[in-house]
Design a protein around this motif. Structure first.
Motif, PDB file in Angstrom:
ATOM      1  N   MET A   1       0.811  -1.191   0.074  1.00 46.51           N
ATOM      2  CA  MET A   1      -0.038  -0.080   0.105  1.00 46.51           C
ATOM      3  C   MET A   1       0.854   1.131  -0.047  1.00 46.51           C
ATOM      4  SD  MET A   1      -2.997   1.201   2.683  1.00 46.51           S
ATOM      5  CE  MET A   1      -2.185   2.221   3.478  1.00 46.51           C
ATOM      6  N   ALA A   2       0.493   2.457  -0.797  1.00 47.63           N
ATOM      7  CA  ALA A   2       1.219   3.411  -0.965  1.00 47.63           C
ATOM      8  C   ALA A   2       1.274   4.248   0.235  1.00 47.63           C
ATOM      9  CB  ALA A   2       0.839   4.359  -2.250  1.00 47.63           C
ATOM     10  N   SER A   3       2.029   4.969   0.875  1.00 46.51           N
ATOM     11  CA  SER A   3       2.131   5.815   1.786  1.00 46.51           C
ATOM     12  C   SER A   3       1.403   7.063   1.719  1.00 46.51           C
ATOM     13  CB  SER A   3       3.547   6.010   2.438  1.00 46.51           C
ATOM     14  OG  SER A   3       4.048   7.006   1.511  1.00 46.51           O
ATOM     15  N   LEU A   4       1.098   7.804   2.744  1.00 44.95           N
ATOM     16  CA  LEU A   4       0.417   8.993   2.631  1.00 44.95           C
ATOM     17  C   LEU A   4       1.235   9.969   1.814  1.00 44.95           C
ATOM     18  CD1 LEU A   4      -2.079  10.197   3.706  1.00 44.95           C
ATOM     19  CD2 LEU A   4      -1.076  10.852   5.820  1.00 44.95           C
ATOM     20  N   THR A   5       2.878   9.629   2.157  1.00 47.22           N
ATOM     21  CA  THR A   5       3.468  10.753   1.351  1.00 47.22           C
ATOM     22  C   THR A   5       3.246  10.488  -0.364  1.00 47.22           C
ATOM     23  OG1 THR A   5       4.830  10.399   3.199  1.00 47.22           O
ATOM     24  CG2 THR A   5       5.876  11.598   1.322  1.00 47.22           C
ATOM     25  N   ASP A   6       3.181   9.188  -0.505  1.00 52.65           N
ATOM     26  CA  ASP A   6       3.112   9.143  -2.112  1.00 52.65           C
ATOM     27  C   ASP A   6       1.757   9.702  -2.443  1.00 52.65           C
ATOM     28  OD1 ASP A   6       5.525   7.581  -2.066  1.00 52.65           O
ATOM     29  OD2 ASP A   6       4.508   5.574  -1.549  1.00 52.65           O
ATOM     30  N   HIS A   7       0.597   9.398  -1.715  1.00 48.81           N
ATOM     31  CA  HIS A   7      -0.689  10.009  -1.941  1.00 48.81           C
ATOM     32  C   HIS A   7      -0.607  11.551  -2.269  1.00 48.81           C
ATOM     33  CE1 HIS A   7      -2.580   6.300  -1.764  1.00 48.81           C
ATOM     34  NE2 HIS A   7      -2.513   6.123  -0.764  1.00 48.81           N
ATOM     35  N   LEU A   8       0.081  12.034  -1.367  1.00 48.99           N
ATOM     36  CA  LEU A   8      -0.016  13.579  -1.454  1.00 48.99           C
ATOM     37  C   LEU A   8       0.915  14.360  -2.092  1.00 48.99           C
ATOM     38  CD1 LEU A   8      -1.025  14.210   2.228  1.00 48.99           C
ATOM     39  CD2 LEU A   8      -2.466  14.136   0.207  1.00 48.99           C
ATOM     40  N   SER A   9       2.038  13.381  -2.827  1.00 47.67           N
ATOM     41  CA  SER A   9       3.155  14.085  -3.458  1.00 47.67           C
ATOM     42  C   SER A   9       2.415  14.882  -4.737  1.00 47.67           C
ATOM     43  CB  SER A   9       4.211  13.040  -3.864  1.00 47.67           C
ATOM     44  OG  SER A   9       3.503  12.090  -4.898  1.00 47.67           O
ATOM     45  N   ASP A  10       1.381  14.411  -5.214  1.00 49.65           N
ATOM     46  CA  ASP A  10       0.704  14.958  -6.271  1.00 49.65           C
ATOM     47  C   ASP A  10       0.355  16.459  -6.100  1.00 49.65           C
ATOM     48  OD1 ASP A  10       0.306  12.425  -7.375  1.00 49.65           O
ATOM     49  OD2 ASP A  10      -1.727  12.488  -7.287  1.00 49.65           O
ATOM     50  N   LEU A  11       0.171  16.747  -5.018  1.00 52.44           N
ATOM     51  CA  LEU A  11      -0.065  18.069  -4.616  1.00 52.44           C
ATOM     52  C   LEU A  11       0.876  19.064  -4.876  1.00 52.44           C
ATOM     53  CD1 LEU A  11      -2.628  18.945  -3.258  1.00 52.44           C
ATOM     54  CD2 LEU A  11      -1.492  18.709  -0.820  1.00 52.44           C
ATOM     55  N   VAL A  12       2.113  18.640  -4.763  1.00 53.20           N
ATOM     56  CA  VAL A  12       3.282  19.576  -4.858  1.00 53.20           C
ATOM     57  C   VAL A  12       4.386  19.310  -6.424  1.00 53.20           C
ATOM     58  CG1 VAL A  12       3.738  19.968  -2.505  1.00 53.20           C
ATOM     59  CG2 VAL A  12       4.935  18.300  -3.498  1.00 53.20           C
ATOM     60  N   GLU A  13       3.592  18.050  -7.115  1.00 56.55           N
ATOM     61  CA  GLU A  13       4.526  17.910  -8.197  1.00 56.55           C
ATOM     62  C   GLU A  13       4.405  18.842  -9.237  1.00 56.55           C
ATOM     63  OE1 GLU A  13       4.711  13.556  -8.683  1.00 56.55           O
ATOM     64  OE2 GLU A  13       3.615  13.918 -10.623  1.00 56.55           O
ATOM     65  N   ASP A  14       5.477  18.941  -9.996  1.00 57.47           N
ATOM     66  CA  ASP A  14       5.685  19.715 -11.197  1.00 57.47           C
ATOM     67  C   ASP A  14       5.048  21.150 -10.975  1.00 57.47           C
ATOM     68  OD1 ASP A  14       6.613  17.939 -12.592  1.00 57.47           O
ATOM     69  OD2 ASP A  14       4.347  17.262 -13.255  1.00 57.47           O
ATOM     70  N   ALA A  15       5.319  21.656  -9.602  1.00 53.46           N
ATOM     71  CA  ALA A  15       4.747  23.103  -9.311  1.00 53.46           C
ATOM     72  C   ALA A  15       5.743  24.290  -9.820  1.00 53.46           C
ATOM     73  CB  ALA A  15       4.773  23.528  -7.846  1.00 53.46           C
ATOM     74  N   ASP A  16       5.033  25.176 -10.323  1.00 52.31           N
ATOM     75  CA  ASP A  16       6.050  26.335 -11.195  1.00 52.31           C
ATOM     76  C   ASP A  16       6.555  27.255  -9.976  1.00 52.31           C
ATOM     77  OD1 ASP A  16       5.648  25.689 -14.052  1.00 52.31           O
ATOM     78  OD2 ASP A  16       3.446  26.087 -13.257  1.00 52.31           O
ATOM     79  N   ALA A  17       5.734  27.440  -8.881  1.00 53.81           N
ATOM     80  CA  ALA A  17       6.308  28.309  -7.669  1.00 53.81           C
ATOM     81  C   ALA A  17       5.764  27.835  -6.478  1.00 53.81           C
ATOM     82  CB  ALA A  17       5.402  29.850  -8.107  1.00 53.81           C
ATOM     83  N   ALA A  18       6.525  28.108  -5.359  1.00 48.30           N
ATOM     84  CA  ALA A  18       6.145  27.808  -4.225  1.00 48.30           C
ATOM     85  C   ALA A  18       6.158  29.306  -3.402  1.00 48.30           C
ATOM     86  CB  ALA A  18       7.078  26.866  -3.390  1.00 48.30           C
ATOM     87  N   LEU A  19       4.931  29.330  -2.871  1.00 45.04           N
ATOM     88  CA  LEU A  19       4.611  30.823  -2.223  1.00 45.04           C
ATOM     89  C   LEU A  19       4.587  30.339  -0.615  1.00 45.04           C
ATOM     90  CD1 LEU A  19       3.990  31.931  -4.893  1.00 45.04           C
ATOM     91  CD2 LEU A  19       1.939  32.938  -3.792  1.00 45.04           C
ATOM     92  N   LEU A  20       5.755  30.918   0.078  1.00 39.87           N
ATOM     93  CA  LEU A  20       5.592  30.596   1.475  1.00 39.87           C
ATOM     94  C   LEU A  20       5.073  31.913   2.377  1.00 39.87           C
ATOM     95  CD1 LEU A  20       9.243  29.303   1.693  1.00 39.87           C
ATOM     96  CD2 LEU A  20       7.396  28.257   1.148  1.00 39.87           C
ATOM     97  N   PHE A  21       4.058  31.671   2.930  1.00 37.18           N
ATOM     98  CA  PHE A  21       3.328  32.675   3.784  1.00 37.18           C
ATOM     99  C   PHE A  21       3.734  32.836   5.039  1.00 37.18           C
ATOM    100  CE2 PHE A  21       0.128  33.943   0.805  1.00 37.18           C
ATOM    101  CZ  PHE A  21      -0.026  33.080  -0.139  1.00 37.18           C
ATOM    102  N   SER A  22       4.489  34.058   5.375  1.00 36.93           N
ATOM    103  CA  SER A  22       5.175  34.225   6.745  1.00 36.93           C
ATOM    104  C   SER A  22       5.717  33.074   7.327  1.00 36.93           C
ATOM    105  CB  SER A  22       3.878  34.600   7.610  1.00 36.93           C
ATOM    106  OG  SER A  22       3.330  35.827   7.142  1.00 36.93           O
ATOM    107  N   PRO A  23       6.713  32.631   6.504  1.00 39.63           N
ATOM    108  CA  PRO A  23       7.473  31.422   7.007  1.00 39.63           C
ATOM    109  C   PRO A  23       8.478  31.912   8.042  1.00 39.63           C
ATOM    110  CG  PRO A  23       8.699  32.347   5.116  1.00 39.63           C
ATOM    111  CD  PRO A  23       7.226  33.051   5.442  1.00 39.63           C
TER     112      PRO A  23
END
Ligand SMILES: Nc1ncnc2c1ncn2[C@@H]1O[C@H](COP(=O)(O)OP(=O)(O)OP(=O)(O)O)[C@@H](O)[C@H]1O
Ligand SMILES: [Mn+2]
Length: 273
Positions: A1-23
Motif C-alpha cells: 500500500m502506498a504511503s500518505l506521502t506518495d498519495h499527497l506528492s501530487d499536491l506539490v508535483e511539477d509546481a512552477d512556484a512555491a509561495l511561503l506565507f510568513s515562514p
C-alpha cells in the motif's frame, strides 16, 4: 500500500512556484538551501521581509481568511511577473496559530483573481491608508455602534476631486483638524460619526478631510450588484468619476465592500477577520 506521502506528492508535483506565507527563518532557509535547477521559484509573502527573502511580496493585512491571503499572494506574485497565468502554485501557509501547517495547490488563473492586490497596492492612496480604513470598517462591522449594526462609507484618495463632486450635509467636524486614519483617537471619532449620514472623505496620505459629505457623482454606467442601495451606488459611482477607492460597510448585510473605477473589487465578511 502506498504511503500518505506518495498519495499527497501530487499536491506539490511539477509546481512552477512555491509561495511561503510568513515562514519562519528556518523553514524558509530549508527551501532556499535546497534550491536546485528544477525546483520551483520560491516567493515569500509576509508583512515584513524578516527572512531576507530574495523574492518577496508584502502583505499589508494578516488576512485571517486564508483564501484572501492566498489570492493576495498570487496576485502580487503575478503583478511582479514571478508567477504567470496558468502556473501551478503551491502555497504553504499557517491556518492555525503557529508554523506552516497547510499546503494548498492553486492554478493561477482568472478564477483566483479578485483584484485584492491591485486594491491595496495600486490605489492612489497609500496601502497603509487603505488598510487603516479597512480596519475601521471591519471593526465597525464586527461590533456595530453600541451593539446595533451600522453602515459607513469611506472615500479614500483623490480627495480634492471627491470634494468637488460632493456637498456638505452638515458642518464638517474635521474642518480645521489635521488628523489621520490609523490614529486610535481618530478611529474612535470615525466610529462615533458613522452613525450620521453621508460619507467620510480621506486623502491619499490618510488625512480625514471631511465627514457628512453627500456624494453627487454621475451614476451612468455604474454596475453595482442588485440589491445594494444608494450608499453603495454613490460609493461605486464616485470611484468612476475620480481616482478614489470607496470602502463601504453595509448596515443591512454587514459586509465590507471596496469599489474602484466604478466596479466592485472586493467583498469581505468582517466576522472572518
Ligand atoms: N449619495 C450619497 N452620499 C453619501 N451618503 C449617502 C448617499 N446616498 C446614501 N447615503 C448614505 O447611505 C445611507 C443608507 O442608504 P441606503 O440604505 O439607500 O444605502 P444601501 O446601499 O442600501 O446601504 P446599507 O446596506 O447600509 O443599507 C443613507 O442613510 C446615507 O447616510
Ligand atoms: Mn439600505
Amino acid at each position: 500500500m502506498a504511503s500518505l506521502t506518495d498519495h499527497l506528492s501530487d499536491l506539490v508535483e511539477d509546481a512552477d512556484a512555491a509561495l511561503l506565507f510568513s515562514p519562519t527563518s528556518s523553514f524558509h532557509d530549508r527551501f532556499v538551501d535546497d534550491g536546485g535547477g528544477d525546483d520551483p521559484d520560491v516567493v515569500v509573502v509576509a508583512p515584513d521581509n524578516d527572512v531576507d527573502a530574495e523574492v518577496f511580496v508584502e502583505l499589508p493585512l494578516p488576512f485571517d481568511n486564508v483564501k484572501d491571503r492566498i489570492r493576495f499572494g498570487i496576485e502580487g506574485a503575478m503583478d511582479a511577473d514571478l508567477v504567470a497565468e496558468g502556473d501551478a502554485v503551491v502555497c504553504i501557509a499557517s491556518v492555525f496559530d503557529g508554523g506552516s501547517d497547510a499546503v494548498v495547490r492553486v492554478t493561477a488563473d482568472e478564477t483566483i483573481h479578485t483584484g485584492i492586490y491591485d486594491l491595496f497596492v495600486n490605489s492612489r492612496a497609500e496601502p497603509s491608508v487603505i488598510r487603516d480604513v479597512f480596519e475601521v470598517a471591519i471593526e465597525l462591522g464586527k461590533k456595530g455602534q453600541k451593539g446595533k449594526p451600522v453602515g459607513a462609507l469611506f472615500v479614500v484618495g483623490d480627495a480634492g476631486k471627491v470634494m468637488n463632486k460632493s456637498r456638505p450635509l452638515s458642518y464638517n467636524p474635521f474642518e480645521k483638524s489635521h488628523v489621520h486614519v490609523g490614529d486610535p483617537i481618530v478611529n474612535v471619532m470615525l466610529k462615533e460619526f458613522s452613525r450620521l449620514d453621508g460619507a467620510f472623505v480621506v486623502s491619499d496620505s490618510g488625512k480625514i478631510v471631511s465627514a457628512y459629505r453627500y456624494l453627487e457623482p454621475g451614476a451612468e454606467g455604474v454596475d453595482i450588484p442588485k440589491g445594494l442601495g444608494a450608499r453603495h451606488m454613490a460609493g461605486g459611482a464616485i470611484t468612476r468619476d475620480t481616482n478614489a477607492t470607496a470602502i463601504v460597510l453595509s448596515e443591512s448585510d454587514g459586509l465590507v465592500r471596496a469599489f474602484k473605477a466604478g466596479e466592485l473589487v472586493l467583498e469581505i465578511d468582517p466576522e472572518e477577520y
